[in-house]
Scaffold this active site. Structure first.
Site, PDB file in Angstrom:
ATOM      1  N   GLU A 130       0.851  -1.198   0.000  1.00  0.00           N
ATOM      2  CA  GLU A 130       0.000   0.000   0.000  1.00  0.00           C
ATOM      3  C   GLU A 130       0.884   1.243   0.000  1.00  0.00           C
ATOM      4  O   GLU A 130       2.067   1.147   0.337  1.00  0.00           O
ATOM      5  CB  GLU A 130      -0.882  -0.017   1.266  1.00  0.00           C
ATOM      6  CG  GLU A 130      -1.745  -1.259   1.318  1.00  0.00           C
ATOM      7  CD  GLU A 130      -2.720  -1.257   2.484  1.00  0.00           C
ATOM      8  OE1 GLU A 130      -2.641  -0.359   3.352  1.00  0.00           O
ATOM      9  OE2 GLU A 130      -3.574  -2.160   2.505  1.00  0.00           O
ATOM     10  N   GLY A 134       4.901  -1.362   2.974  1.00  0.00           N
ATOM     11  CA  GLY A 134       5.347  -2.421   2.072  1.00  0.00           C
ATOM     12  C   GLY A 134       5.944  -3.572   2.861  1.00  0.00           C
ATOM     13  O   GLY A 134       5.309  -4.607   3.072  1.00  0.00           O
ATOM     14  N   GLU A 247       7.721 -18.124  -4.240  1.00  0.00           N
ATOM     15  CA  GLU A 247       7.861 -16.772  -4.790  1.00  0.00           C
ATOM     16  C   GLU A 247       9.332 -16.354  -4.868  1.00  0.00           C
ATOM     17  O   GLU A 247       9.792 -15.827  -5.876  1.00  0.00           O
ATOM     18  CB  GLU A 247       7.082 -15.846  -3.861  1.00  0.00           C
ATOM     19  CG  GLU A 247       7.036 -14.421  -4.305  1.00  0.00           C
ATOM     20  CD  GLU A 247       6.146 -13.591  -3.367  1.00  0.00           C
ATOM     21  OE1 GLU A 247       5.273 -14.159  -2.701  1.00  0.00           O
ATOM     22  OE2 GLU A 247       6.345 -12.365  -3.328  1.00  0.00           O
ATOM     23  N   ARG A 248      10.055 -16.611  -3.822  1.00  0.00           N
ATOM     24  CA  ARG A 248      11.448 -16.140  -3.778  1.00  0.00           C
ATOM     25  C   ARG A 248      12.350 -16.959  -4.687  1.00  0.00           C
ATOM     26  O   ARG A 248      13.317 -16.418  -5.250  1.00  0.00           O
ATOM     27  CB  ARG A 248      11.956 -16.137  -2.333  1.00  0.00           C
ATOM     28  CG  ARG A 248      11.200 -15.104  -1.553  1.00  0.00           C
ATOM     29  CD  ARG A 248      11.784 -14.729  -0.234  1.00  0.00           C
ATOM     30  NE  ARG A 248      10.918 -13.669   0.313  1.00  0.00           N
ATOM     31  CZ  ARG A 248      10.669 -13.490   1.589  1.00  0.00           C
ATOM     32  NH1 ARG A 248      11.246 -14.275   2.494  1.00  0.00           N
ATOM     33  NH2 ARG A 248       9.883 -12.520   1.994  1.00  0.00           N
ATOM     34  N   GLY A 368       9.301  -8.685  -3.711  1.00  0.00           N
ATOM     35  CA  GLY A 368       9.354 -10.051  -3.141  1.00  0.00           C
ATOM     36  C   GLY A 368       9.940 -10.042  -1.735  1.00  0.00           C
ATOM     37  O   GLY A 368      10.456 -11.044  -1.240  1.00  0.00           O
ATOM     38  N   ASN A 371      15.919  -6.895   0.055  1.00  0.00           N
ATOM     39  CA  ASN A 371      17.057  -7.722   0.457  1.00  0.00           C
ATOM     40  C   ASN A 371      17.432  -7.509   1.928  1.00  0.00           C
ATOM     41  O   ASN A 371      18.009  -8.402   2.560  1.00  0.00           O
ATOM     42  CB  ASN A 371      18.245  -7.477  -0.476  1.00  0.00           C
ATOM     43  CG  ASN A 371      18.052  -8.247  -1.786  1.00  0.00           C
ATOM     44  OD1 ASN A 371      16.997  -8.855  -1.999  1.00  0.00           O
ATOM     45  ND2 ASN A 371      19.055  -8.245  -2.642  1.00  0.00           N
TER      46      ASN A 371
HETATM   47  C1  LIG Z   1       8.101  -2.946 -10.056  1.00  0.00           C
HETATM   48  C2  LIG Z   1       7.497  -3.354  -8.755  1.00  0.00           C
HETATM   49  C3  LIG Z   1       6.648  -4.443  -8.703  1.00  0.00           C
HETATM   50  C4  LIG Z   1       6.045  -4.806  -7.513  1.00  0.00           C
HETATM   51  N1  LIG Z   1       5.110  -5.806  -7.500  1.00  0.00           N
HETATM   52  C5  LIG Z   1       4.356  -5.985  -6.369  1.00  0.00           C
HETATM   53  C6  LIG Z   1       3.216  -6.850  -6.396  1.00  0.00           C
HETATM   54  O1  LIG Z   1       2.917  -7.491  -7.408  1.00  0.00           O
HETATM   55  N2  LIG Z   1       2.469  -6.958  -5.263  1.00  0.00           N
HETATM   56  C7  LIG Z   1       2.772  -6.263  -4.125  1.00  0.00           C
HETATM   57  O2  LIG Z   1       2.054  -6.395  -3.151  1.00  0.00           O
HETATM   58  N3  LIG Z   1       3.858  -5.456  -4.071  1.00  0.00           N
HETATM   59  C8  LIG Z   1       4.640  -5.277  -5.165  1.00  0.00           C
HETATM   60  N4  LIG Z   1       5.704  -4.426  -5.143  1.00  0.00           N
HETATM   61  C9  LIG Z   1       6.026  -3.738  -3.906  1.00  0.00           C
HETATM   62  C10 LIG Z   1       7.299  -4.244  -3.248  1.00  0.00           C
HETATM   63  O3  LIG Z   1       7.137  -5.565  -2.800  1.00  0.00           O
HETATM   64  C11 LIG Z   1       7.653  -3.258  -2.130  1.00  0.00           C
HETATM   65  O4  LIG Z   1       8.093  -2.058  -2.762  1.00  0.00           O
HETATM   66  C12 LIG Z   1       8.700  -3.789  -1.186  1.00  0.00           C
HETATM   67  O5  LIG Z   1       8.191  -4.847  -0.423  1.00  0.00           O
HETATM   68  C13 LIG Z   1       9.220  -2.706  -0.232  1.00  0.00           C
HETATM   69  O6  LIG Z   1       8.181  -2.018   0.368  1.00  0.00           O
HETATM   70  P1  LIG Z   1       8.186  -0.403   0.342  1.00  0.00           P
HETATM   71  O7  LIG Z   1       8.366   0.022  -1.056  1.00  0.00           O
HETATM   72  O8  LIG Z   1       7.000   0.076   1.076  1.00  0.00           O
HETATM   73  O9  LIG Z   1       9.497  -0.008   1.122  1.00  0.00           O
HETATM   74  P2  LIG Z   1       9.638   0.139   2.709  1.00  0.00           P
HETATM   75  O10 LIG Z   1       9.062  -1.025   3.397  1.00  0.00           O
HETATM   76  O11 LIG Z   1       9.171   1.491   3.093  1.00  0.00           O
HETATM   77  O12 LIG Z   1      11.226   0.065   2.865  1.00  0.00           O
HETATM   78  C14 LIG Z   1      12.074   1.190   2.576  1.00  0.00           C
HETATM   79  C15 LIG Z   1      13.501   0.765   2.960  1.00  0.00           C
HETATM   80  O13 LIG Z   1      13.551   0.437   4.355  1.00  0.00           O
HETATM   81  C16 LIG Z   1      14.097  -0.855   4.489  1.00  0.00           C
HETATM   82  N5  LIG Z   1      13.490  -1.558   5.628  1.00  0.00           N
HETATM   83  C17 LIG Z   1      12.169  -1.716   5.889  1.00  0.00           C
HETATM   84  N6  LIG Z   1      12.008  -2.471   6.978  1.00  0.00           N
HETATM   85  C18 LIG Z   1      13.254  -2.820   7.404  1.00  0.00           C
HETATM   86  C19 LIG Z   1      13.778  -3.597   8.492  1.00  0.00           C
HETATM   87  N7  LIG Z   1      12.967  -4.214   9.335  1.00  0.00           N
HETATM   88  N8  LIG Z   1      15.124  -3.708   8.602  1.00  0.00           N
HETATM   89  C20 LIG Z   1      15.944  -3.103   7.737  1.00  0.00           C
HETATM   90  N9  LIG Z   1      15.519  -2.362   6.710  1.00  0.00           N
HETATM   91  C21 LIG Z   1      14.200  -2.223   6.534  1.00  0.00           C
HETATM   92  C22 LIG Z   1      13.775  -1.586   3.196  1.00  0.00           C
HETATM   93  O14 LIG Z   1      14.627  -2.682   2.998  1.00  0.00           O
HETATM   94  C23 LIG Z   1      13.990  -0.455   2.195  1.00  0.00           C
HETATM   95  O15 LIG Z   1      15.347  -0.355   1.888  1.00  0.00           O
HETATM   96  C24 LIG Z   1       6.352  -4.088  -6.315  1.00  0.00           C
HETATM   97  C25 LIG Z   1       7.254  -3.017  -6.364  1.00  0.00           C
HETATM   98  C26 LIG Z   1       7.782  -2.623  -7.568  1.00  0.00           C
HETATM   99  C27 LIG Z   1       8.668  -1.408  -7.586  1.00  0.00           C
END
Ligand SMILES: Cc1cc2nc3c(=O)[nH]c(=O)nc-3n(C[C@H](O)[C@H](O)[C@H](O)COP(=O)(O)OP(=O)(O)OC[C@H]3O[C@@H](n4cnc5c(N)ncnc54)[C@H](O)[C@@H]3O)c2cc1C
Length: 382
Positions: A130, A134, A247-248, A368, A371
């Site tokens: 959302e 994420g 998935e992974r 997914g 990292n």
């Molecule tokens: C092209 C594309 C396709 C996608 N497809 C899908 C899809 O089909 N379905 C779906 O649901 N989502 C999808 N996504 C979303 C994707 O899975 C999320 O962007 C991802 O999980 C990260 O969430 P976020 O963007 O909210 O980043 P955030 O969660 O806000 O993270 C921002 C940064 O903080 C870091 N971070 C967060 N928590 C921690 C922690 N506990 N410890 C250390 N670091 C942390 C993250 O690693 C990242 O570097 C897609 C995204 C893109 C760009």
């Protein structure tokens, strides 16, 4: 320099299947890739064509319209696309959605959706992320309120792969907003003629230009209670966790294929291109770089193959699958970058596959589960 990268799990049948997939992609998918990159999606016709060819849901049982194969068939399709840099069809997300139905759906849900997904009539998407959350899935705000024998969904999702073309979306919602993981359920939403459901713009990404990634909006979307995946509330988080290895591993397989494709394309290029009166391939720097890359992909192939073997035996755990995603995507970005360097300025051009592979690779470290999250998961098992 010739190294054998044939997967250890490949037998004669899979080898023939691979040849067929490769021929089909060259004839039917690659010629339309540029057009798909311009419009931001491959279009419904392409999905149907791929379905007709039998390349969707290859590991879904025949009784549900699938090809009755196993993960190796899925890997072949992903690899043949990945090594050609064809990233428009998010076949893996489609397969992941099909597996949610297979593993967690009711009989009715399996019968209703899987055959149409296998034919490419219904494109599958899964909507977790959302605008506000994420990585921290438990904090999602999209919710489904019970109203008689229906649920009413409100909220929004973003970055959803296949989101623009999707005919069926698995939407992660809160059915109990007072709970974290235990309050999450997955609702099956059909998108056609669905009042209150709206697809936003196809998002403008730095890579994966041919693939539709979209925002989805839900405003009082009513779905029958029979659309709750598995029929029991509060199971969503556990359903999601159960399918993470599948998935992974897809991401690991795709990363390996992209590295192999980039390596082969680079070998061809450096042998033809000359500078200072000799092929680029003859410079010591080029030979050393290619030696490092060849070593990386040979090692990667062994690990991916081991994971595929574990998957076939039903014993691939989340830790190991997370390692495949982490290692594969990190190396994919490095290897593709190093290959691009050997193309010089041509590598920076979108008309060259290596340039597109470079921008396509970057997302592999983010979706997914990022990292950083992979390292969290792996570190917990140490
Ligand atoms: C092209 C594309 C396709 C996608 N497809 C899908 C899809 O089909 N379905 C779906 O649901 N989502 C999808 N996504 C979303 C994707 O899975 C999320 O962007 C991802 O999980 C990260 O969430 P976020 O963007 O909210 O980043 P955030 O969660 O806000 O993270 C921002 C940064 O903080 C870091 N971070 C967060 N928590 C921690 C922690 N506990 N410890 C250390 N670091 C942390 C993250 O690693 C990242 O570097 C897609 C995204 C893109 C760009």
């Amino acid at each position: 320099m010739s190294i054998d990268l044939t997967p250890s799990w490949q037998d004669e049948e899979l080898s023939m299947f691979r040849d067929n997939v490769g021929r089909f992609l060259e004839a039917e998918v690659a010629p339309h890739d540029e057009e798909a990159r311009k419009q931001g999606h491959v279009g419904h016709e392409m999905w149907r064509k791929v379905g007709e060819m039998g390349l969707l849901c290859t590991d879904i049982p025949e009784q549900y319209g699938g090809a009755g194969g196993d993960f190796r068939h899925e890997a072949v399709v992903a690899e043949e696309m990945g090594k050609r840099g064809l990233t428009g069809l998010n076949h893996s997300v489609h397969s992941i959605v099909a597996h949610y139905f297979l593993n967690h759906g009711t009989d009715e849900q399996k019968e209703k959706y899987l055959p149409r997904m296998a034919r490419g009539e219904l494109v599958g998407a899964i909507a977790m992320t959302e605008p506000g959350t994420g990585s921290d899935l438990q904090s999602i705000r999209t919710h489904a309120r019970k109203d008689g024998d229906h649920y009413v969904i409100n909220g929004s999702k973003t970055f959803i792969s296949n989101g623009f073309l999707a005919g069926v979306v698995l939407v992660c919602v809160k059915t109990d907003t007072s709970q974290g993981a235990k309050g999450i359920s997955i609702m099956v939403v059909e998108t056609e003629n669905q009042p209150g459901y709206q697809v936003g713009r196809v998002l403008d990404k730095i890579g994966l230009k041919a693939q539709d990634t979209a925002e989805l909006f839900f405003e009082d979307v009513r779905v029958h209670e029979g659309q709750l995946l598995g029929g029991v509330e509060g199971k969503g988080f556990f359903q999601l966790m159960g399918d993470l290895p599948y998935e992974r591993l897809f991401i690991g397989v795709g990363a390996q294929a992209a590295m192999e494709g980039a390596y082969r394309a680079t070998l061809d290029y450096v042998r033809e291109r000359t500078a200072f009166g000799q092929p680029i391939a003859d410079f010591q720097n080029t030979r050393f770089k290619l030696a490092e890359i060849a070593t990386t992909i040979k090692v990667g192939r062994a690990f991916v193959d081991e994971c595929v073997g574990d998957m076939l035996e039903g014993k691939l755990d989340t830790t190991k699958a997370s390692m495949a995603k982490l290692w594969g995507s990190e190396n994919q970005c490095r290897v593709v970058d190093e290959c691009l360097q050997l193309f010089g300025g041509y590598g920076y051009m979108n008309e060259y596959m290596i340039g597109r592979m470079y921008t396509d690779a970057r997302i592999q470290r983010i979706y997914g589960g990022t990292n950083e999250i992979m390292k969290e998961v792996i570190s917990r098992s140490l």
